[in-house]
Scaffold this active site. Structure first.
Site, PDB file in Angstrom:
ATOM      1  N   HIS A  52       0.808  -1.219   0.000  1.00  0.00           N
ATOM      2  CA  HIS A  52       0.000   0.000   0.000  1.00  0.00           C
ATOM      3  C   HIS A  52       0.845   1.275   0.000  1.00  0.00           C
ATOM      4  CE1 HIS A  52       0.399  -0.418   4.479  1.00  0.00           C
ATOM      5  NE2 HIS A  52       0.495   0.884   4.388  1.00  0.00           N
TER       6      HIS A  52
ATOM      7  N   ASP B  41       0.093  -7.563   1.133  1.00  0.00           N
ATOM      8  CA  ASP B  41       0.582  -6.221   1.440  1.00  0.00           C
ATOM      9  C   ASP B  41       2.114  -6.158   1.485  1.00  0.00           C
ATOM     10  OD1 ASP B  41       0.254  -3.528   1.797  1.00  0.00           O
ATOM     11  OD2 ASP B  41      -0.044  -3.632   3.969  1.00  0.00           O
TER      12      ASP B  41
ATOM     13  N   SER C 221       4.578   2.551   7.962  1.00  0.00           N
ATOM     14  CA  SER C 221       4.280   1.414   7.098  1.00  0.00           C
ATOM     15  C   SER C 221       5.484   1.006   6.265  1.00  0.00           C
ATOM     16  CB  SER C 221       3.138   1.752   6.142  1.00  0.00           C
ATOM     17  OG  SER C 221       1.935   1.844   6.828  1.00  0.00           O
TER      18      SER C 221
END
Length: 392
Positions: free
Chosen positions: A135, A167, A247
């Site tokens: 992402h 992911d 992230s």
């Protein structure tokens, strides 16, 4: 196994590091490794409580001071010269971990036609391959990627490949060599309560280090990736503070080795659509799994998973994973599994939902033989079934 058939609206939903994670019905809401939401009222209550505590403490202190004139002892302490010596660096301390890890962590910016996204990544080879979240780099196709190293230098990078279901993504920094990089550790050896350190660029603050512990293992967490896609990870839960921008950054052990990739955080309800920070519920993709995904993405451009060969229903209120269909010729078919069977355990791991079974199966090695505990919908006695998962 066909986890893709599960409907993310019917199971625990956790947003990716750039979004918000929502829990499954009846549970506290998890959010992505981005941030967590806290209502304005709750924040106001915390601030007011702190002010009241400070006021009361100051008043009581004044009363005690008024009745005691001798301050010679405390003044003698206060007038001692401040030590100019720094505390010694201890091996295995957060300080030594940070010194080892920071040079191998990058901040990532992805500029597309619509927006600029940011996140973090771990350098995993001296020639510039970087492990990060899908992402974070999903908008890179047709866009531009720039990484910032710990020394402040900036470099262009290219998308190698990424996978929305897990992911996991990989990029490569252009024209670099002899970079410091992180070693992978065996995430299956992690223990609850073990100390860990998270590194990344939360809210654009590059080279941020936080610490905590492994709070739990084998948390099946689903996150919306946008465009109708979702990811499902068999997560490491940690209380190390992670926020939007963390992230793709590393979660490392106290030796500075990669044990996970920070990807999601839990969130509280929020007002006005505003994001807030960590509430101590972060989720990371285990390093052993991430390494396998990176290997496939780099060498084949796509990922495959060991499969059981069943379709499971996320809608049913059962204590386990309810099989709704068995693929002919699959490992499940060969083992005698049938529609209506409920899988309640994979080896020693309890299965309490469809997502739990999907995550547990994906985490296995290709060709692994696992023992399933299976019951029927009619509450029959559990039976043990050995299944050999598909090979690569």
């Amino acid at each position: 196994m066909h986890g893709e058939h599960a409907n993310p609206q019917d199971v625990e939903q956790v947003q990716a590091s750039q979004g918000w994670n929502q829990p499954r019905a009846g549970e506290a809401p998890p959010a992505p490794a981005h941030s967590a939401r806290l209502s304005t009222g709750a924040v106001a209550g915390l601030l007011v409580g702190a002010l009241l505590a400070g006021t009361a403490g100051g008043y009581v202190g004044s009363q005690l001071g008024a009745g005691r004139a001798d301050t010679s002892t405390v003044n003698e302490v206060l007038r001692q010269p401040i030590s100019q010596e720094s505390a010694p660096v201890v091996d295995g301390s957060i300080e030594t971990v940070a010194a080892k890890v920071l040079p191998a962590v990058v901040a990532i910016q992805v500029a597309s036609e619509r927006a600029v996204a940011s996140g973090s990544g771990s350098v995993i080879s001296p020639d510039g391959y970087v492990l990060t979240n899908h992402h974070v780099v999903a908008g890179a196709r047709g866009g531009q990627i720039q990484v910032t190293m710990n020394d402040g230098s900036k470099h262009p990078a290219d998308l190698v490949a990424s996978d929305a279901n897990t992911d996991v993504g990989v990029i490569k920094i252009r024209d670099v060599e002899n970079l410091p990089y992180l070693d992978f550790a065996d995430s299956s050896a992690l223990r609850v309560g073990q100390g860990v350190v998270a590194v990344g660029s939360p809210l654009g603050l590059n080279a941020t280090v936080t610490s905590g512990i492994v709070s739990a293992l084998n948390r099946p967490v689903r996150a919306s990736q946008g465009g109708g896609e979702s990811s499902l990870i068999d997560a490491i839960q940690t209380d190390a503070a992670v926020n939007p921008g963390n992230s793709g950054g590393p979660l490392v052990d106290m030796e500075g080795n990669l044990v996970g990739m920070n990807s999601m955080i839990a969130s509280l309800s929020a007002t006005g659509g505003q994001e807030s920070g960590s509430i101590g519920l972060g989720f990371a993709i285990p390093s052993t799994f991430a390494k396998r995904m990176a290997d496939q993405l780099i060498n084949t451009g796509q990922v495959k998973h060991p499969m059981l060969g069943v379709q499971v229903s996320p809608r049913e209120m059962v204590d386990g994973a309810l099989i709704r269909a068995v693929e002919p010729g699959s490992p499940a078919d060969a083992a005698g599994l049938r529609e209506g069977d409920i899988i309640t355990r994979v080896d020693e791991r309890q299965i309490d939902s469809a997502d739990s079974l999907i995550a547990a199966t994906r985490s296995q090695e290709f060709g692994a033989t696992v023992t399933l505990e299976v019951v029927r919908e009619d509450n029959s006695q559990p039976r043990q079934v050995e299944v050999t998962l598909t090979s690569e």
